[in-house]
Scaffold this active site. Structure first.
Site, PDB file in Angstrom:
ATOM      1  N   GLY A 189       0.821  -1.211   0.000  1.00  0.00           N
ATOM      2  CA  GLY A 189       0.000   0.000   0.000  1.00  0.00           C
ATOM      3  C   GLY A 189       0.846   1.248   0.000  1.00  0.00           C
ATOM      4  O   GLY A 189       0.588   2.203  -0.760  1.00  0.00           O
ATOM      5  N   ASP A 190       1.889   1.278   0.827  1.00  0.00           N
ATOM      6  CA  ASP A 190       2.791   2.424   0.861  1.00  0.00           C
ATOM      7  C   ASP A 190       3.518   2.594  -0.465  1.00  0.00           C
ATOM      8  O   ASP A 190       3.669   3.708  -0.977  1.00  0.00           O
ATOM      9  CB  ASP A 190       3.815   2.244   1.984  1.00  0.00           C
ATOM     10  CG  ASP A 190       3.195   2.352   3.357  1.00  0.00           C
ATOM     11  OD1 ASP A 190       2.826   3.465   3.750  1.00  0.00           O
ATOM     12  OD2 ASP A 190       3.084   1.321   4.036  1.00  0.00           O
ATOM     13  N   THR A 191       4.007   1.493  -1.009  1.00  0.00           N
ATOM     14  CA  THR A 191       4.792   1.575  -2.231  1.00  0.00           C
ATOM     15  C   THR A 191       3.935   2.013  -3.415  1.00  0.00           C
ATOM     16  O   THR A 191       4.375   2.817  -4.252  1.00  0.00           O
ATOM     17  CB  THR A 191       5.455   0.221  -2.524  1.00  0.00           C
ATOM     18  OG1 THR A 191       6.187  -0.186  -1.371  1.00  0.00           O
ATOM     19  CG2 THR A 191       6.386   0.323  -3.702  1.00  0.00           C
ATOM     20  N   ALA A 217       3.535   5.663  -3.133  1.00  0.00           N
ATOM     21  CA  ALA A 217       4.765   6.350  -3.524  1.00  0.00           C
ATOM     22  C   ALA A 217       4.910   6.422  -5.033  1.00  0.00           C
ATOM     23  O   ALA A 217       5.298   7.463  -5.592  1.00  0.00           O
ATOM     24  CB  ALA A 217       5.964   5.630  -2.911  1.00  0.00           C
TER      25      ALA A 217
END
Length: 402
Positions: free
Chosen positions: A173-175, A178
């Site tokens: 989810g973070d990647t 980003a």
């Protein structure tokens, strides 16, 4: 430590101020830095980015940090103090891009709203990554990547039917947030170039970045009321495409193209299935997917992984081993394409790290400097901002910088 000089990257001359921490914001900064941007990372004195201490540590620092923060410069600056905020504004005034992934309202509380920063620097491209975005009824709720994966629809699909939803295994989810942020930054920089130098705000919500890659989820529900459910290793509605057990591991086989399916059935000794009229297209194969999976599984169960891969490669059927990191490390294709690099750290040891993606022919991404220790570049960055040695010493005495 700096590496031998290379040709300027595609983003050479772009100055980025990174005010984020952990994964989403810093991964975007990492990506921009690999293609030549000068990334100045602001960290809290004393503690720095918590990622420095995540997962496995070597000589007191996470080896993950060596990847996530390469090509960056670190300034230790206390943003809770007004003088620290003044210095941040000085840096932002000369920047092309600001990356932040604080909870919405944090920058505004420091007097750094988009309106205020654009008065200071009209061309600023401002990337804001948060759990739920800068607007909407959930904006003030705390949100991490795992929550974005759940709300974005991904967690419901990852796992076996009837069992607990599982993680993908990495902070996807973070990647994804980003990478969407990096796309937004590049689009905004292009817009600024061709439209009079005006900057803008990029608002990325973690759950929206996940939701954006959920393929046919929404239109299937809209058109048919269909709620897609977990399917384990299979690809629902596409057949055959699954993981199959071998005597010494697992292989993934994607035999769902019409001609590929025929070749696959010949390879496993089941031409009767390959020639069946009702299996000539995907819809027919989906109707008999359990039978097809059983036939393929019976064939792979009697063979080793490499034997299966060799046979399917000869038949021109897409197939692949489920890799561990050991497999990646030993794979010649990874090395031939520069996807495993040796990187010298500032602590003096060498560690193998992932290469740079994507690959540009004229201005490829590079590793120009190793990940910084906390505050390594404080003095250099402050001098670039116009501060004298005496001013820097006074700020250090006050604990504003470190």
């Amino acid at each position: 430590m700096d590496f031998p000089a290379t040709a300027p990257g595609a983003l050479h001359g772009v100055r980025v101020v990174e005010m984020g921490q952990l994964i989403a914001g810093p991964f975007c900064g990492k990506t921009l830095g690999e293609f030549g941007a000068d990334v100045v990372k602001i960290e809290a004195p004393g503690t720095g980015d918590p990622l420095r201490n995540w997962r496995l540590l070597k000589d007191g620092t996470s080896v993950w940090w060596q990847v996530q923060s390469r090509n960056k410069r670190s300034i230790a600056l206390d943003l809770r103090q007004s003088e620290g905020q003044d210095i941040a504004r000085k840096l932002i005034a000369e920047a092309d891009v600001l990356i932040e992934n604080f909870r919405p309202g944090t920058l505004e509380g420091w007097g750094m709203s988009p309106e205020a920063l654009h008065r200071l620097n009209p061309g600023l491209v401002m990337l804001r990554i948060s759990g739920y975005g800068q607007t909407g009824p959930y904006r003030d709720l705390p949100g991490f990547g795992v929550i974005g994966e759940a709300m974005g629809g991904l967690r419901h699909l990852t796992g076996e039917p009837g069992r607990v939803p599982v993680r993908v295994g990495v902070s996807i989810g973070d990647t994804l947030a980003a990478l969407h942020g990096a796309i937004g930054v590049l689009a905004a920089l292009y817009h600024r170039k061709v439209n009079g130098g005006q900057g803008q705000v990029i608002d990325v919500a973690l759950h929206e970045a996940v939701f954006n890659v959920m393929e046919s989820l929404v239109p299937e529900y809209s058109a048919f009321g269909a709620v897609r459910e977990p399917a384990g290793s299979a690809l629902p509605g596409i057949a055959p495409s699954n993981a199959y057990k071998c005597t010494d591991g697992w292989v993934l086989v994607a035999g769902n193209g019409d001609s590929i399916f025929n070749r696959l059935m010949d390879a496993i000794g089941r031409p009767d299935l390959g020639n069946a009229p009702d299996l000539a297209n995907n819809a027919g194969r989906v109707a008999r997917v359990a039978e097809l999976d059983a036939a393929i599984g019976a064939w792979t169960a009697q063979r080793g992984v490499q034997q299966v891969l060799d046979a399917l490669a000869a038949a021109r059927v897409p197939a692949g081993k489920v890799y561990t990191v050991r497999d990646i490390h030993e794979d010649p294709h990874y090395r031939a394409r520069g996807m495993l690099l040796e990187q010298r750290t500032r602590d003096g040891y060498t560690v193998e790290v992932p290469g740079v993606v994507p690959k540009l022919s004229a201005t490829p991404g590079t590793v120009r400097r190793s990940a910084p220790r906390l505050g390594d570049d404080t003095d250099a960055v402050l001098k670039e901002a116009g501060l004298t040695d005496a001013q820097i010493a006074l700020l250090r005495e006050k604990g504003v910088v470190a």
